[in-house]
Design a protein around this motif. Structure first.
Motif, PDB file in Angstrom:
ATOM      1  N   VAL A  79       0.827  -1.216   0.000  1.00 39.41           N
ATOM      2  CA  VAL A  79       0.000   0.000   0.000  1.00 39.41           C
ATOM      3  C   VAL A  79       0.855   1.258   0.000  1.00 39.41           C
ATOM      4  CG1 VAL A  79      -1.818   1.268   1.204  1.00 39.41           C
ATOM      5  CG2 VAL A  79      -1.807  -1.245   1.251  1.00 39.41           C
ATOM      6  N   ARG A  80       1.799   1.333   0.931  1.00 40.70           N
ATOM      7  CA  ARG A  80       2.498   2.604   1.149  1.00 40.70           C
ATOM      8  C   ARG A  80       3.529   2.917   0.081  1.00 40.70           C
ATOM      9  NH1 ARG A  80       2.251   0.617   6.459  1.00 40.70           N
ATOM     10  NH2 ARG A  80       0.833   1.764   7.803  1.00 40.70           N
ATOM     11  N   ARG A  81       4.098   1.884  -0.535  1.00 40.78           N
ATOM     12  CA  ARG A  81       5.173   2.106  -1.516  1.00 40.78           C
ATOM     13  C   ARG A  81       4.783   1.416  -2.814  1.00 40.78           C
ATOM     14  NH1 ARG A  81      10.324  -0.212   0.237  1.00 40.78           N
ATOM     15  NH2 ARG A  81      11.270   1.185  -1.287  1.00 40.78           N
ATOM     16  N   GLU A  82       4.124   2.140  -3.687  1.00 41.83           N
ATOM     17  CA  GLU A  82       3.701   1.578  -4.970  1.00 41.83           C
ATOM     18  C   GLU A  82       4.489   2.231  -6.106  1.00 41.83           C
ATOM     19  OE1 GLU A  82      -0.559   0.210  -5.369  1.00 41.83           O
ATOM     20  OE2 GLU A  82      -0.869   1.968  -4.112  1.00 41.83           O
ATOM     21  N   ASP A  83       4.763   1.439  -7.123  1.00 45.39           N
ATOM     22  CA  ASP A  83       5.487   1.906  -8.305  1.00 45.39           C
ATOM     23  C   ASP A  83       4.481   2.577  -9.247  1.00 45.39           C
ATOM     24  OD1 ASP A  83       7.114   2.298 -10.507  1.00 45.39           O
ATOM     25  OD2 ASP A  83       7.094   0.181 -11.109  1.00 45.39           O
ATOM     26  N   GLU A  84       4.150   3.818  -8.929  1.00 45.13           N
ATOM     27  CA  GLU A  84       3.107   4.501  -9.696  1.00 45.13           C
ATOM     28  C   GLU A  84       3.502   4.651 -11.163  1.00 45.13           C
ATOM     29  OE1 GLU A  84       0.516   8.664  -9.714  1.00 45.13           O
ATOM     30  OE2 GLU A  84       1.629   8.090  -7.921  1.00 45.13           O
ATOM     31  N   GLY A  85       4.765   4.944 -11.425  1.00 43.44           N
ATOM     32  CA  GLY A  85       5.200   5.104 -12.810  1.00 43.44           C
ATOM     33  C   GLY A  85       5.043   3.825 -13.615  1.00 43.44           C
ATOM     34  N   GLY A  86       5.455   2.701 -13.024  1.00 42.65           N
ATOM     35  CA  GLY A  86       5.311   1.420 -13.709  1.00 42.65           C
ATOM     36  C   GLY A  86       3.862   1.042 -13.925  1.00 42.65           C
ATOM     37  N   LEU A  87       3.032   1.277 -12.905  1.00 43.39           N
ATOM     38  CA  LEU A  87       1.604   0.998 -13.029  1.00 43.39           C
ATOM     39  C   LEU A  87       0.993   1.792 -14.177  1.00 43.39           C
ATOM     40  CD1 LEU A  87       0.744   0.991  -9.238  1.00 43.39           C
ATOM     41  CD2 LEU A  87       0.095  -0.855 -10.800  1.00 43.39           C
ATOM     42  N   ARG A  88       1.320   3.055 -14.259  1.00 42.84           N
ATOM     43  CA  ARG A  88       0.716   3.905 -15.300  1.00 42.84           C
ATOM     44  C   ARG A  88       1.239   3.549 -16.685  1.00 42.84           C
ATOM     45  NH1 ARG A  88      -2.582   7.424 -12.995  1.00 42.84           N
ATOM     46  NH2 ARG A  88      -2.175   8.187 -10.886  1.00 42.84           N
ATOM     47  N   GLU A  89       2.510   3.194 -16.767  1.00 39.95           N
ATOM     48  CA  GLU A  89       3.077   2.799 -18.061  1.00 39.95           C
ATOM     49  C   GLU A  89       2.390   1.534 -18.582  1.00 39.95           C
ATOM     50  OE1 GLU A  89       7.445   1.590 -19.950  1.00 39.95           O
ATOM     51  OE2 GLU A  89       7.184   1.740 -17.777  1.00 39.95           O
ATOM     52  N   SER A  90       2.239   0.536 -17.722  1.00 39.53           N
ATOM     53  CA  SER A  90       1.599  -0.703 -18.158  1.00 39.53           C
ATOM     54  C   SER A  90       0.114  -0.491 -18.431  1.00 39.53           C
ATOM     55  CB  SER A  90       1.795  -1.795 -17.105  1.00 39.53           C
ATOM     56  OG  SER A  90       3.123  -2.291 -17.140  1.00 39.53           O
ATOM     57  N   ALA A  91      -0.540   0.353 -17.636  1.00 34.75           N
ATOM     58  CA  ALA A  91      -1.964   0.617 -17.877  1.00 34.75           C
ATOM     59  C   ALA A  91      -2.165   1.233 -19.258  1.00 34.75           C
ATOM     60  CB  ALA A  91      -2.528   1.526 -16.791  1.00 34.75           C
ATOM     61  N   ALA A  92      -1.275   2.135 -19.657  1.00 36.42           N
ATOM     62  CA  ALA A  92      -1.391   2.745 -20.986  1.00 36.42           C
ATOM     63  C   ALA A  92      -1.209   1.702 -22.085  1.00 36.42           C
ATOM     64  CB  ALA A  92      -0.363   3.864 -21.131  1.00 36.42           C
ATOM     65  N   ALA A  93      -0.263   0.766 -21.876  1.00 38.63           N
ATOM     66  CA  ALA A  93      -0.029  -0.269 -22.884  1.00 38.63           C
ATOM     67  C   ALA A  93      -1.214  -1.225 -22.981  1.00 38.63           C
ATOM     68  CB  ALA A  93       1.244  -1.032 -22.538  1.00 38.63           C
ATOM     69  N   ILE A  94      -1.818  -1.570 -21.836  1.00 42.39           N
ATOM     70  CA  ILE A  94      -2.966  -2.477 -21.849  1.00 42.39           C
ATOM     71  C   ILE A  94      -4.183  -1.779 -22.455  1.00 42.39           C
ATOM     72  CG2 ILE A  94      -4.545  -3.787 -20.368  1.00 42.39           C
ATOM     73  CD1 ILE A  94      -2.017  -4.013 -18.431  1.00 42.39           C
ATOM     74  N   ALA A  95      -4.372  -0.505 -22.152  1.00 46.21           N
ATOM     75  CA  ALA A  95      -5.465   0.244 -22.779  1.00 46.21           C
ATOM     76  C   ALA A  95      -5.293   0.275 -24.296  1.00 46.21           C
ATOM     77  CB  ALA A  95      -5.523   1.669 -22.211  1.00 46.21           C
ATOM     78  N   ALA A  96      -4.050   0.360 -24.762  1.00 41.56           N
ATOM     79  CA  ALA A  96      -3.805   0.345 -26.207  1.00 41.56           C
ATOM     80  C   ALA A  96      -4.180  -1.006 -26.810  1.00 41.56           C
ATOM     81  CB  ALA A  96      -2.335   0.674 -26.492  1.00 41.56           C
ATOM     82  N   MET A  97      -4.009  -2.090 -26.040  1.00 37.91           N
ATOM     83  CA  MET A  97      -4.443  -3.411 -26.517  1.00 37.91           C
ATOM     84  C   MET A  97      -5.963  -3.456 -26.673  1.00 37.91           C
ATOM     85  SD  MET A  97      -2.217  -6.347 -24.629  1.00 37.91           S
ATOM     86  CE  MET A  97      -3.036  -7.549 -25.676  1.00 37.91           C
ATOM     87  N   ILE A  98      -6.668  -2.857 -25.716  1.00 38.96           N
ATOM     88  CA  ILE A  98      -8.130  -2.805 -25.819  1.00 38.96           C
ATOM     89  C   ILE A  98      -8.523  -1.986 -27.043  1.00 38.96           C
ATOM     90  CG2 ILE A  98     -10.277  -2.157 -24.661  1.00 38.96           C
ATOM     91  CD1 ILE A  98      -8.799  -2.418 -21.985  1.00 38.96           C
ATOM     92  N   ASP A  99      -7.867  -0.848 -27.227  1.00 38.75           N
ATOM     93  CA  ASP A  99      -8.131  -0.016 -28.407  1.00 38.75           C
ATOM     94  C   ASP A  99      -7.959  -0.836 -29.691  1.00 38.75           C
ATOM     95  OD1 ASP A  99      -8.424   2.154 -26.686  1.00 38.75           O
ATOM     96  OD2 ASP A  99      -6.426   2.983 -27.105  1.00 38.75           O
ATOM     97  N   ALA A 100      -6.901  -1.648 -29.732  1.00 37.15           N
ATOM     98  CA  ALA A 100      -6.616  -2.430 -30.931  1.00 37.15           C
ATOM     99  C   ALA A 100      -7.700  -3.479 -31.178  1.00 37.15           C
ATOM    100  CB  ALA A 100      -5.251  -3.100 -30.800  1.00 37.15           C
TER     101      ALA A 100
END
Length: 221
Positions: A79-100
């Motif tokens: 909870v207290r220490r999350e890799d926000e940058g990594g989470l957002r990077e992967s979320a953008a890539a997965i959203a692009a898969m949905i777009d495709a």
């Protein structure tokens, strides 16, 4: 995002729905092919399964060893220490898969996002923020990441998207209390959450697959 393309399996020509299945830490897209082979979704027509591979990255909790991971795990406190940058990077890539997939002719309303452990976190992270209504989200043995930001960042299109959450009662990796907190947070936001827990560790069981099968048929039928 990936060093290799996603594994793609179609159960029949001209699929009527897509399941995008996200693996856990240190695995790859092959991990959940056997589980999905156990699903029987013939009643809804052909299904396209996509099993993407997370990128390789150093994982702090594993001594910096490089492995497939959707984001870094900085410590045992999820909870207290999350890799926000990594989470957002992967979320953008997965959203692009949905777009495709939408571009290939599968409406968002016929797409289910599903994941195990880290893949569960990515499913909830991406699906709640996606700008078109999805058929549903499946989270297995995981948790809601960046929970404090969810209310502000989620998209109205998926404000009431159905969610299937399942967890092992003896999970030593993601304690069931963390998953229960995620369930409570999602329900507080108005999501219809179907919750299941099973006498298992950080894994998948046959009863869970049967419950998931029934839920998928209801969402996609």
């Amino acid at each position: 995002m990936n060093s290799s393309p996603a594994i793609e399996i179609e159960t029949a020509p001209n699929p009527q729905a897509t399941l995008i299945v996200l693996h856990g830490l240190g695995a790859d897209g092959n991990d959940f092919v056997p589980i999905c082979n156990e699903l029987d979704l013939r009643a809804i027509g052909g299904v396209r399964y996509l099993f993407p591979h997370a990128p390789e990255r150093p994982v702090t909790i594993n001594g910096g060893y490089r492995m497939r991971a959707w984001y870094d795990i900085l410590g045992t406190d999820l909870v207290r220490r999350e890799d926000e940058g990594g989470l957002r990077e992967s979320a953008a890539a997965i959203a692009a898969m949905i777009d495709a997939e939408i571009a290939r002719g599968i409406p968002a309303s016929r797409i289910v996002l599903m994941g195990f452990s880290q893949g569960c976190a990515m499913t909830l992270m991406t699906g709640l923020r996606y700008p078109q209504r999805l058929a549903g989200l499946v989270g297995l043995s995981g948790y809601l990441p960046l929970a404090a930001l969810t209310a502000a960042e989620r998209h109205g299109a998926n404000a009431d998207v159905p969610i299937f959450l399942a967890h092992g009662r003896m999970d030593p990796v993601v304690p069931i209390a963390r998953a229960q907190d995620s369930r409570t947070a999602l329900q507080a936001l108005g999501h219809p959450v179907e919750w299941h827990d099973y006498p298992m560790p950080h894994s998948v069981c046959a009863e869970e697959v049967a419950d998931l099968n029934r839920w998928l048929l209801a969402r996609l039928g």
